[in-house]
Design a protein around this motif. Structure first.
Motif, mmCIF file in Angstrom:
data_model
loop_
_atom_site.group_PDB
_atom_site.id
_atom_site.type_symbol
_atom_site.label_atom_id
_atom_site.label_comp_id
_atom_site.label_asym_id
_atom_site.label_seq_id
_atom_site.Cartn_x
_atom_site.Cartn_y
_atom_site.Cartn_z
ATOM 1 N N SER A 97 80.187 -42.016 42.056
ATOM 2 C CA SER A 97 81.527 -41.454 42.221
ATOM 3 C C SER A 97 82.196 -42.134 43.403
ATOM 4 O O SER A 97 81.529 -42.695 44.272
ATOM 5 N N LEU A 98 83.519 -42.078 43.415
ATOM 6 C CA LEU A 98 84.253 -42.664 44.530
ATOM 7 C C LEU A 98 83.981 -41.862 45.787
ATOM 8 O O LEU A 98 83.905 -40.634 45.755
ATOM 9 N N GLU A 99 83.839 -42.557 46.880
ATOM 10 C CA GLU A 99 83.600 -41.908 48.181
ATOM 11 C C GLU A 99 84.936 -41.405 48.703
ATOM 12 O O GLU A 99 85.923 -42.148 48.728
ATOM 13 N N THR A 100 84.972 -40.137 49.096
ATOM 14 C CA THR A 100 86.204 -39.604 49.671
ATOM 15 C C THR A 100 86.423 -40.239 51.032
ATOM 16 O O THR A 100 85.486 -40.395 51.813
ATOM 17 N N GLY A 101 87.631 -40.640 51.290
ATOM 18 C CA GLY A 101 87.960 -41.284 52.558
ATOM 19 C C GLY A 101 87.508 -42.726 52.620
ATOM 20 O O GLY A 101 87.427 -43.310 53.702
ATOM 21 N N ALA A 102 87.225 -43.323 51.472
ATOM 22 C CA ALA A 102 86.787 -44.726 51.445
ATOM 23 C C ALA A 102 87.965 -45.632 51.764
ATOM 24 O O ALA A 102 89.118 -45.273 51.539
ATOM 25 N N PRO A 103 87.681 -46.818 52.292
ATOM 26 C CA PRO A 103 88.772 -47.759 52.545
ATOM 27 C C PRO A 103 89.438 -48.161 51.229
ATOM 28 O O PRO A 103 88.857 -48.032 50.153
ATOM 29 N N ASP A 104 90.656 -48.657 51.336
ATOM 30 C CA ASP A 104 91.410 -49.077 50.152
ATOM 31 C C ASP A 104 90.796 -50.347 49.578
ATOM 32 O O ASP A 104 90.753 -51.373 50.243
ATOM 33 N N PRO A 105 90.294 -50.302 48.328
ATOM 34 C CA PRO A 105 89.666 -51.498 47.750
ATOM 35 C C PRO A 105 90.652 -52.629 47.481
ATOM 36 O O PRO A 105 90.257 -53.784 47.373
ATOM 37 N N ASP A 106 91.947 -52.304 47.384
ATOM 38 C CA ASP A 106 92.940 -53.355 47.130
ATOM 39 C C ASP A 106 93.046 -54.328 48.295
ATOM 40 O O ASP A 106 93.390 -55.485 48.106
ATOM 41 N N GLY A 107 92.732 -53.885 49.486
ATOM 42 C CA GLY A 107 92.810 -54.743 50.659
ATOM 43 C C GLY A 107 91.569 -55.600 50.866
ATOM 44 O O GLY A 107 91.562 -56.486 51.714
ATOM 45 N N ASP A 108 90.516 -55.347 50.118
ATOM 46 C CA ASP A 108 89.260 -56.083 50.279
ATOM 47 C C ASP A 108 89.251 -57.283 49.337
ATOM 48 O O ASP A 108 89.092 -57.143 48.126
ATOM 49 N N THR A 109 89.409 -58.466 49.893
ATOM 50 C CA THR A 109 89.469 -59.682 49.071
ATOM 51 C C THR A 109 88.090 -60.166 48.638
ATOM 52 O O THR A 109 87.993 -61.051 47.798
ATOM 53 N N SER A 110 87.027 -59.576 49.185
ATOM 54 C CA SER A 110 85.686 -60.013 48.809
ATOM 55 C C SER A 110 85.208 -59.349 47.516
ATOM 56 O O SER A 110 84.177 -59.723 46.977
ATOM 57 N N LEU A 111 85.963 -58.365 47.025
ATOM 58 C CA LEU A 111 85.590 -57.699 45.778
ATOM 59 C C LEU A 111 86.027 -58.545 44.588
ATOM 60 O O LEU A 111 87.154 -58.998 44.511
ATOM 61 N N GLY A 112 85.106 -58.714 43.651
ATOM 62 C CA GLY A 112 85.413 -59.460 42.440
ATOM 63 C C GLY A 112 86.005 -58.556 41.374
ATOM 64 O O GLY A 112 86.061 -57.329 41.538
ATOM 65 N N PRO A 113 86.419 -59.130 40.254
ATOM 66 C CA PRO A 113 86.994 -58.308 39.187
ATOM 67 C C PRO A 113 85.995 -57.308 38.605
ATOM 68 O O PRO A 113 86.391 -56.228 38.168
ATOM 69 N N GLU A 114 84.718 -57.644 38.641
ATOM 70 C CA GLU A 114 83.711 -56.720 38.131
ATOM 71 C C GLU A 114 83.574 -55.515 39.048
ATOM 72 O O GLU A 114 83.432 -54.382 38.592
ATOM 73 N N HIS A 115 83.623 -55.748 40.382
ATOM 74 C CA HIS A 115 83.590 -54.632 41.337
ATOM 75 C C HIS A 115 84.773 -53.698 41.076
ATOM 76 O O HIS A 115 84.623 -52.480 41.052
ATOM 77 N N ARG A 116 85.942 -54.288 40.887
ATOM 78 C CA ARG A 116 87.156 -53.489 40.669
ATOM 79 C C ARG A 116 87.080 -52.707 39.354
ATOM 80 O O ARG A 116 87.543 -51.567 39.279
ATOM 81 N N ALA A 117 86.488 -53.310 38.334
ATOM 82 C CA ALA A 117 86.331 -52.605 37.051
ATOM 83 C C ALA A 117 85.423 -51.392 37.219
ATOM 84 O O ALA A 117 85.682 -50.329 36.637
ATOM 85 N N LEU A 118 84.372 -51.525 38.016
ATOM 86 C CA LEU A 118 83.477 -50.388 38.267
ATOM 87 C C LEU A 118 84.204 -49.291 39.042
ATOM 88 O O LEU A 118 84.043 -48.112 38.751
ATOM 89 N N LEU A 119 85.001 -49.684 40.032
ATOM 90 C CA LEU A 119 85.766 -48.694 40.791
ATOM 91 C C LEU A 119 86.760 -47.979 39.884
ATOM 92 O O LEU A 119 86.939 -46.763 39.995
ATOM 93 N N ASP A 120 87.418 -48.725 39.005
ATOM 94 C CA ASP A 120 88.358 -48.104 38.065
ATOM 95 C C ASP A 120 87.642 -47.111 37.161
ATOM 96 O O ASP A 120 88.191 -46.060 36.826
ATOM 97 N N GLY A 121 86.419 -47.438 36.760
ATOM 98 C CA GLY A 121 85.650 -46.525 35.915
ATOM 99 C C GLY A 121 85.303 -45.224 36.609
ATOM 100 O O GLY A 121 85.154 -44.190 35.962
#
Length: 137
Positions: free
Chosen positions: A51-75
């Motif tokens: 599950s998403l961590e409450t109070g987590a940093p904004d993933p949009d600002g993290d350039t080290s995340l790949g498209p697969e990381h973002r797909a998992l976060l969206d899920g």
């Protein structure tokens, strides 16, 4: 020229391209060749809940995340998902999802709840007795 599985002749160097799906990416490319995540490398069960961590940093600002990381976060944005569900929803191999979820856990984007071991679950007999007692009220 070589022939693919359908008998179509291909130019050299195009064997990593599926005409219907587009370019193919090998799983080890998504994980950087890793089979375990982070320094601990703790594997997650298929039924571990992400599950998403409450109070987590904004993933949009993290350039080290790949498209697969973002797909998992969206899920995980809609509801808590198991590792197996994330793998099915993103059409990624389970081993890749485990590594990527470990990356997200390390960066503080997600929380992973491990399933309760069967030995710690209440006995079915006790639950039936509780239900019978509630019905008697």
């Amino acid at each position: 020229m070589t022939e693919d599985t359908t008998g179509t002749r291909q130019r050299p160097g195009t064997q990593w391209y599926d005409h219907e799906a587009g370019p193919l990416v090998r799983p080890y490319a998504m994980t950087g060749g890793r089979t375990r995540s982070g320094p601990t490398g703790v594997p997650f069960d298929l039924i571990a809940l992400v599950s998403l961590e409450t109070g987590a940093p904004d993933p949009d600002g993290d350039t080290s995340l790949g498209p697969e990381h973002r797909a998992l976060l969206d899920g995980c944005r809609i509801e808590t998902q198991s590792v197996a569900e994330l793998a099915a929803d993103t059409d990624l191999p389970v081993g890749v999802v485990r590594v990527l979820v470990g990356d997200l856990l390390e960066r503080g984007f997600v929380r992973v709840s491990r399933p309760v071991p069967p030995a710690q679950l209440p006995d079915e007999r006790i639950l039936r007795e509780v239900i019978a007692g509630l019905r008697a009220l």
